[in-house]
Design a protein around this motif. Structure first.
Motif, PDB file in Angstrom:
ATOM      1  N   ASP A 204       0.805  -1.225   0.000  1.00 12.43           N
ATOM      2  CA  ASP A 204       0.000   0.000   0.000  1.00 12.43           C
ATOM      3  C   ASP A 204       0.840   1.279   0.000  1.00 12.43           C
ATOM      4  O   ASP A 204       0.363   2.355   0.370  1.00 12.43           O
ATOM      5  N   ALA A 205       2.091   1.179  -0.421  1.00  9.87           N
ATOM      6  CA  ALA A 205       2.949   2.369  -0.479  1.00  9.87           C
ATOM      7  C   ALA A 205       2.506   3.272  -1.627  1.00  9.87           C
ATOM      8  O   ALA A 205       2.031   2.793  -2.662  1.00  9.87           O
ATOM      9  N   PRO A 206       2.624   4.599  -1.471  1.00  9.47           N
ATOM     10  CA  PRO A 206       2.249   5.511  -2.557  1.00  9.47           C
ATOM     11  C   PRO A 206       3.084   5.237  -3.807  1.00  9.47           C
ATOM     12  O   PRO A 206       4.263   4.891  -3.721  1.00  9.47           O
ATOM     13  N   ALA A 207       2.460   5.371  -4.977  1.00 13.88           N
ATOM     14  CA  ALA A 207       3.156   5.159  -6.244  1.00 13.88           C
ATOM     15  C   ALA A 207       2.925   6.363  -7.144  1.00 13.88           C
ATOM     16  O   ALA A 207       2.213   7.306  -6.771  1.00 13.88           O
ATOM     17  N   ASN A 208       3.516   6.315  -8.308  1.00 13.55           N
ATOM     18  CA  ASN A 208       3.392   7.425  -9.250  1.00 13.55           C
ATOM     19  C   ASN A 208       3.173   6.884 -10.655  1.00 13.55           C
ATOM     20  O   ASN A 208       3.904   7.197 -11.587  1.00 13.55           O
ATOM     21  N   TYR A 209       2.131   6.059 -10.804  1.00 10.14           N
ATOM     22  CA  TYR A 209       1.824   5.485 -12.108  1.00 10.14           C
ATOM     23  C   TYR A 209       1.155   6.534 -13.001  1.00 10.14           C
ATOM     24  O   TYR A 209       0.578   7.511 -12.510  1.00 10.14           O
ATOM     25  N   SER A 210       1.206   6.299 -14.279  1.00 13.14           N
ATOM     26  CA  SER A 210       0.588   7.206 -15.243  1.00 13.14           C
ATOM     27  C   SER A 210      -0.918   7.312 -15.028  1.00 13.14           C
ATOM     28  O   SER A 210      -1.616   6.297 -14.902  1.00 13.14           O
ATOM     29  N   PHE A 211      -1.415   8.545 -14.992  1.00 10.54           N
ATOM     30  CA  PHE A 211      -2.862   8.775 -14.883  1.00 10.54           C
ATOM     31  C   PHE A 211      -3.592   8.140 -16.062  1.00 10.54           C
ATOM     32  O   PHE A 211      -4.649   7.528 -15.919  1.00 10.54           O
TER      33      PHE A 211
END
Length: 266
Positions: A204-211
Motif C-alpha cells: 500500500d505504499a504511494p506510487a506514481n503510475y501514469s494517470f
C-alpha cells in the motif's frame, strides 16, 4: 461449516492468459468482501503469487502432499481459486474425480466453478470434449480472453455451435483486450489491478503510475467485472457473504469504488 466454493482456472493449451483471468477474479471477489485464497500451480515460481502474494501459495498440483494442502483445508476460506498450470487442466480434474472431490460436488457439499480459457484454434475447442464430463455437477465457464488481436474460431457457426452444445448450461465469458502499454505497466509494478488503479505499490505504499494508463486499466477492469456480474459469477458463493477482514477492507473498498466508476463510464 459453510459450504466451500472452489474455482479452477486453466486450459490444456498454453499462452491463453489464464493467470490474467485469475487475477481479475481475485480482485472481483475481494471487492465483494469475500474471503478468498489462491493456489498457483506453476511450481516452483508462480506468476499469480507475484501479484497476490498475501493470499497465494505455490504448489505442485500433481503431487499428493500439495493436493492435501489445497483440498484438506477448503474450510480455511469461503472461496479457493486454483490457477492451473498450462496443460494440466484435464489431469487436475481427473485427480479430483479420483479423490472423490467431484462426488462431493455432486452431493452438494462443495460448489465448483471451472473457468476454461479457450485459445483461438479448433484444438482448444476439442478440449471441451475432454473437460465436459468432469463439470457435469459444477458451473462451466468458457472464457474467450482477448489478450492480443486474436480472432476466435474462424470457421462456420455450425462447427462452433456443435462444440458448445456438448455442455449443458455452459456459460460464455468474454474478457476484452487491455491496452498493451497499460498491461505492461501493471506487469512491471507487480501489483493487483485494483492496486495499480489506486496508484499504490506493494504494501500500500504511494506510487506514481501514469494517470492515463491507470484510466485504461480502470475502464478495462470495470468491463471485466461487468461481464462477471452478467454471468452471475458471485452466485457461486453463498448469499450470506462474510465481511472482508480488516486488512482486506481497503482493497475491497477501492475495488468497489473502481467498479462503480467503471459502470458510470461505460
Amino acid at each position: 461449516m459453510a459450504k466451500p466454493t472452489v474455482i479452477i482456472v486453466g486450459a490444456d493449451k498454453g499462452g491463453v492468459g489464464k493467470t490474467t483471468v485469475s487475477r481479475t477474479m481475485l480482485d472481483y471477489f475481494s471487492a465483494k468482501g469475500v474471503p478468498i485464497r489462491a493456489f498457483d500451480t506453476e511450481s516452483p515460481k508462480g506468476t499469480l503469487k507475484r501479484f497476490h502474494p498475501d493470499v497465494t501459495e505455490v504448489v505442485d498440483v500433481t503431487q499428493v502432499p500439495d493436493q492435501m494442502k489445497i483440498f484438506d483445508t477448503l474450510s480455511d476460506a469461503k472461496v479457493t481459486l486454483i490457477d492451473v498450470r498450462a496443460g494440466l487442466l484435464s489431469t487436475t480434474l481427473a485427480a479430483l474425480r479420483d479423490i472423490g472431490f467431484l462426488e462431493a460436488v455432486k452431493r452438494g457439499q462443495i460448489t465448483l466453478g471451472v473457468a476454461h480459457i479457450l485459445g483461438s484454434s479448433i484444438a482448444s475447442l476439442n478440449e471441451i470434449a475432454d473437460i465436459a464430463p468432469f463439470v457435469a455437477d459444477g458451473k462451466y465457464y468458457l472464457v474467450k480472453n482477448f489478450i492480443n488481436e486474436t480472432s476466435f474460431f474462424d470457421w462456420d457457426q455450425t462447427t462452433y455451435d456443435s462444440y458448445f452444445k456438448k455442455i449443458k448450461d455452459a456459460v460464455e465469458i468474454t474478457i476484452p483486450k487491455l491496452n498493451e502499454m497499460a498491461y505492461e505497466q501493471v506487469e512491471l509494478a507487480s501489483v493487483p489491478f485494483v492496486t495499480f488503479v489506486a496508484n499504490k505499490g506493494a504494501h500500500d505504499a504511494p506510487a506514481n503510475y501514469s494517470f492515463v494508463l491507470r484510466g485504461y486499466v480502470r475502464h478495462w477492469l470495470g468491463n471485466v467485472w461487468n461481464e462477471y456480474d452478467r454471468v452471475k459469477l458471485g452466485e457461486l458463493v453463498s448469499p450470506s457473504i462474510t465481511p472482508a477482514a480488516k486488512g482486506e477492507k481497503g482493497l475491497a473498498n477501492r475495488a468497489a469504488a473502481i467498479h462503480e466508476q467503471a459502470r458510470e463510464r461505460t
